[in-house]
Scaffold this motif. Structure first.
Motif, short mmCIF file in Angstrom:
data_model
loop_
_atom_site.label_atom_id
_atom_site.label_comp_id
_atom_site.label_asym_id
_atom_site.label_seq_id
_atom_site.Cartn_x
_atom_site.Cartn_y
_atom_site.Cartn_z
N UNK A 29 0.83 -1.21 0.00
CA UNK A 29 0.00 0.00 0.00
C UNK A 29 0.87 1.26 0.00
N UNK A 30 1.95 1.22 0.79
CA UNK A 30 2.88 2.36 0.86
C UNK A 30 3.50 2.64 -0.50
N UNK A 31 3.97 1.56 -1.16
CA UNK A 31 4.60 1.73 -2.49
C UNK A 31 3.56 2.23 -3.48
N UNK A 32 2.34 1.70 -3.39
CA UNK A 32 1.28 2.16 -4.31
C UNK A 32 1.03 3.65 -4.11
N UNK A 33 0.96 4.08 -2.84
CA UNK A 33 0.74 5.52 -2.56
C UNK A 33 1.88 6.33 -3.18
N UNK A 34 3.11 5.83 -3.04
CA UNK A 34 4.26 6.54 -3.60
C UNK A 34 4.15 6.65 -5.12
N UNK A 35 3.74 5.56 -5.76
CA UNK A 35 3.63 5.57 -7.23
C UNK A 35 2.54 6.54 -7.69
N UNK A 36 1.44 6.59 -6.93
CA UNK A 36 0.37 7.52 -7.29
C UNK A 36 0.89 8.96 -7.19
N UNK A 37 1.64 9.23 -6.10
CA UNK A 37 2.22 10.58 -5.94
C UNK A 37 3.16 10.88 -7.11
N UNK A 38 3.96 9.91 -7.50
CA UNK A 38 4.88 10.10 -8.62
C UNK A 38 4.14 10.40 -9.91
N UNK A 39 3.06 9.68 -10.14
CA UNK A 39 2.27 9.88 -11.36
C UNK A 39 1.63 11.27 -11.38
N UNK A 40 1.01 11.62 -10.23
CA UNK A 40 0.32 12.92 -10.17
C UNK A 40 1.34 14.05 -10.27
N UNK A 41 2.44 13.91 -9.50
CA UNK A 41 3.46 14.96 -9.51
C UNK A 41 4.18 15.08 -10.84
N UNK A 42 4.24 13.98 -11.60
CA UNK A 42 4.98 13.98 -12.86
C UNK A 42 4.13 14.37 -14.06
N UNK A 43 2.80 14.36 -13.89
CA UNK A 43 1.92 14.54 -15.04
C UNK A 43 2.09 15.91 -15.69
N UNK A 44 2.09 16.96 -14.87
CA UNK A 44 2.17 18.30 -15.44
C UNK A 44 3.52 18.55 -16.12
N UNK A 45 4.65 18.25 -15.44
CA UNK A 45 5.94 18.44 -16.11
C UNK A 45 6.06 17.59 -17.39
N UNK A 46 5.48 16.37 -17.36
CA UNK A 46 5.55 15.51 -18.54
C UNK A 46 4.81 16.15 -19.71
N UNK A 47 3.64 16.72 -19.39
CA UNK A 47 2.87 17.38 -20.45
C UNK A 47 3.65 18.57 -20.99
N UNK A 48 4.34 19.25 -20.10
CA UNK A 48 5.13 20.40 -20.54
C UNK A 48 6.27 19.95 -21.47
N UNK A 49 6.92 18.84 -21.08
CA UNK A 49 8.02 18.32 -21.90
C UNK A 49 7.53 18.00 -23.31
N UNK A 50 6.31 17.48 -23.37
CA UNK A 50 5.80 17.02 -24.67
C UNK A 50 5.29 18.17 -25.53
N UNK A 51 4.83 19.24 -24.88
CA UNK A 51 4.17 20.28 -25.67
C UNK A 51 5.05 21.52 -25.88
N UNK A 52 6.21 21.56 -25.24
CA UNK A 52 7.09 22.72 -25.41
C UNK A 52 7.43 22.88 -26.90
N UNK A 53 7.49 24.10 -27.36
CA UNK A 53 7.80 24.32 -28.78
C UNK A 53 9.28 24.07 -29.03
N UNK A 54 9.55 23.12 -29.91
CA UNK A 54 10.93 22.70 -30.17
C UNK A 54 11.77 23.89 -30.63
N UNK A 55 11.20 24.72 -31.51
CA UNK A 55 11.99 25.81 -32.08
C UNK A 55 12.40 26.82 -31.01
N UNK A 56 11.55 26.98 -29.98
CA UNK A 56 11.89 27.91 -28.90
C UNK A 56 12.89 27.25 -27.96
N UNK A 57 12.59 25.99 -27.59
CA UNK A 57 13.43 25.30 -26.61
C UNK A 57 14.84 25.06 -27.13
#
Lengths: 396, 228
Positions: A364-392
């Motif tokens: 249960x502890x590891x599952x909670x950690x994984x959920x936190x990782x997923x939630x915490x990583x979702x926004x930065x992951x979306x940013x990594x994918x949508x950043x404009x290549x030409x600007x970055x």
């Protein structure tokens, strides 16, 4: 599918390789998640340990007869005559000599000094009759000798002996006006009885001027229908009004309130910590994505897709969370598993129990950690994918 | 007559800056033959890099079409463009854009991870590319262990390792000293001459531009006359 899977694997490997370049942010994310899982597993291990102790107490084929409406032995009461009515009722097993396997008992609360805090704590002093030993299947005398009936002698449960001062065999201990000699230490498979002190019930009656009174009658049931027969017989008995519990059912119910209370305190703390850990993970991942914006843009310019880029960032976050979770669980397990503590049970006496960091809790502890990782990583992951290549690509 | 590889028809590019639309490129018509080596010059903000990005499929035009080898790449989705880039374009950047956690060989191998080549073939391709840029003995070195010129050579090896027909270079000598810049330009010239790579290079440096077959001038988003 093969394409994006291999791309994701390659990108995730790159992300993980770059972790040592960002030890600070990675450590913040990991330690936040480790603290969360540590506290989560720690608090719940208390509830689990308490429940384990309580549910390991009592047997299905032993009946506990209490006065009608009593929720604990402490607020039950029988006269000697009433106890005898139960003793000879149908549905109760007999021993080889044909005597009923019954122990009419008293449950008295005395004060002892806690070894850890030095403060006075309530300890159960139980008066039993000789069949009482046999009604506890796992009873075993671990040190010394049994108490002698008719004398102010007692034996201490293993848990009580560890938690409270002055219970070593050979020592005397004063409860109220009476000095008791501790003659031995017993074990009972880690059950709640190990938190108690046992003595001769008649001696306890005289020590506290309780007359010929009892609080509970324990009886081994005779066969599968023993309880039904006993209940039927006692229900038709005008001279007493009682409830018949199976011992197992009784202790499970006693455990519930305390375990629920521990969870009620522990779960909100864990939720608050989870929110904190989500932000720590989000911050770490965001820093990681910003720091590598140009690298990620370069990879996308080379032809790596935006979906694998996002997935790889998410994998990095989940990996950090997993490592943090393992760390937290390891600390909880090493520090707390088997750690002995005591708390006030439903009978207003201390119940000694061991914290139990079980595989279920770790999962249960590891599952909670994984959920936190997923939630915490979702926004930065979306940013990594949508950043404009030409600007970055132009970011330094 | 040489075969035309790249064709831009009435290409324009606008960006939004707040509520205002800024026109970066306007009415660009351009044909680039297979094996050509084109220099793109112009003042800062003239749209050189924007044009290079459009050619490389990193961005899409606001108007007009871009055809490469008969394919209208300006109509492709982002996903399809990424796939197309991996097979057709090699990029060389001003600041090399190598991944610091990877050795030279692993940096060069990156584009090959997008192919179905087995590891042994990938290794062969990497060795060939590194040999071609003269850095075979530095394969295991990390970018921090290389000079600027060596880093740019590794970047060029990465650009050619999957054998794309087109190399797009954005100020490839902008961060290098004169003699190193000459070496890099000689390398690009060799790739154009001996290996038939079509090269489009953005540069501020007339000396670097002199390696090109022709130089196009961009000013305020419009293409001026070519100099041979």
């Amino acid at each position: 599918m093969f394409g994006w899977l291999t791309q994701t694997a390659a990108l995730a490997a790159l992300n993980l390789r770059s972790l040592p370049r960002r030890p600070g942010t990675a450590a913040v994310a990991m330690s936040g998640i480790a603290a969360l899982t540590g506290v989560f597993a720690g608090v719940l291990s208390m509830a689990t340990g308490f429940e384990k102790t309580m549910s390991g107490s009592g047997q299905e084929n032993v009946a506990l007869v209490l006065r009608s409406g009593a929720t604990a032995e402490l607020n039950s009461r029988f006269s000697g005559e009433q106890a005898d009515i139960v003793r000879y009722a149908p549905g109760i097993a007999r021993d080889v000599d044909g005597d009923p396997e019954v122990s009419a008992e008293l449950f008295w609360v005395v004060n002892a000094l806690s070894k850890s805090s030095g403060a006075e704590a309530n300890v159960a002093l139980r008066g039993i009759q000789p069949p009482g030993y046999g009604l506890r299947n796992n009873y075993r005398l671990a040190e010394g000798r049994p108490f002698t009936p008719g004398r102010f002698e007692l034996i201490a449960g293993r848990g009580a002996r560890n938690q409270f001062a002055g219970l070593e065999p050979g020592r005397t201990i004063r409860f109220g006006k009476t000095e008791w000699l501790v003659t031995g230490v017993f074990e009972d498979g880690g059950s709640v009885f190990e938190s108690e002190l046992w003595c001769d019930v008649n001696v306890l009656q005289s020590a506290y001027q309780l007359g010929n009174g009892y609080q509970a009658v324990r009886a081994r049931l005779d066969g599968a229908d023993g309880r039904a027969r006993l209940e039927e017989a006692l229900a038709g008995e005008q001279r007493l009004s009682v409830d018949v519990w199976s011992e197992r059912e009784f202790y499970a119910e006693q455990a519930e309130d305390t375990a629920t209370l521990i969870r009620l305190i522990g779960i909100p703390i864990s939720v608050l910590m989870a929110i904190g850990a989500v932000f720590a993970a989000l911050n770490a991942m965001h820093a990681s994505i910003v720091a590598r914006a140009r690298e990620l843009a370069t990879l996308r310019a080379l032809g790596f897709g935006s979906f694998p880029t996002a997935l790889a960032a998410l994998l990095e976050s989940v990996t950090l969370a997993f490592l943090g979770g393992v760390l937290g669980c390891a600390v909880a397990w090493l520090a707390l598993n088997g750690f002995q503590a005591s708390t006030l049970g439903a009978s207003f006496s201390q119940v000694v129990f061991n914290f139990a960091v079980t595989p279920d809790l770790l999962a249960q502890g590891i599952t909670a950690a994984l959920v936190v990782g997923l939630v915490g990583g979702a926004f930065p992951a979306a940013r990594a994918a949508t950043a404009r290549v030409t600007v970055a690509l132009r970011e330094l | 007559m040489a075969e035309q590889l790249i064709r831009l028809t009435d290409v324009g590019k606008n960006y939004r800056k707040g509520r205002e639309a800024v026109r970066v490129l306007d009415g660009i018509n351009l044909g680039i033959d297979k094996g050509d080596f084109v220099g793109l010059m112009g003042p800062s903000g003239s749209g050189k890099t924007t044009l290079l990005n459009l050619l490389g499929g990193l961005d899409k035009p606001s108007q007009g079409t871009i055809e490469v080898d008969g394919k209208v790449v300006s109509a492709l989705s982002q996903g399809a463009l990424a796939k197309w880039r991996s097979g057709n374009i090699g990029f060389v950047f001003q600041f090399y854009n190598l991944l610091p956690v990877l050795s030279a060989a692993r940096n060069v191998a990156l584009p090959l991870l997008l192919t179905s080549l087995p590891a042994s073939r990938r290794k062969q391709h990497v060795n060939t590319a590194l040999r071609l840029v003269g850095l075979a003995e530095r394969a295991s070195h990390y970018p921090r262990e290389l000079s600027g010129g060596q880093e740019q050579r590794v970047a060029i090896a990465r650009a050619i390792v999957s054998d794309p027909p087109i190399l797009l270079c954005d100020e490839p000598t902008g961060d290098l000293d004169r003699s190193t810049a000459d070496e890099i330009m000689a390398l690009l010239q060799q790739l154009n001459r001996d290996y038939g790579k079509t090269i489009v290079m953005v540069t501020h440096d007339p000396r670097a531009a002199s390696y090109a077959h022709r130089v196009l001038h961009l000013d305020k988003g419009e293409l001026g006359a070519a100099q041979q």
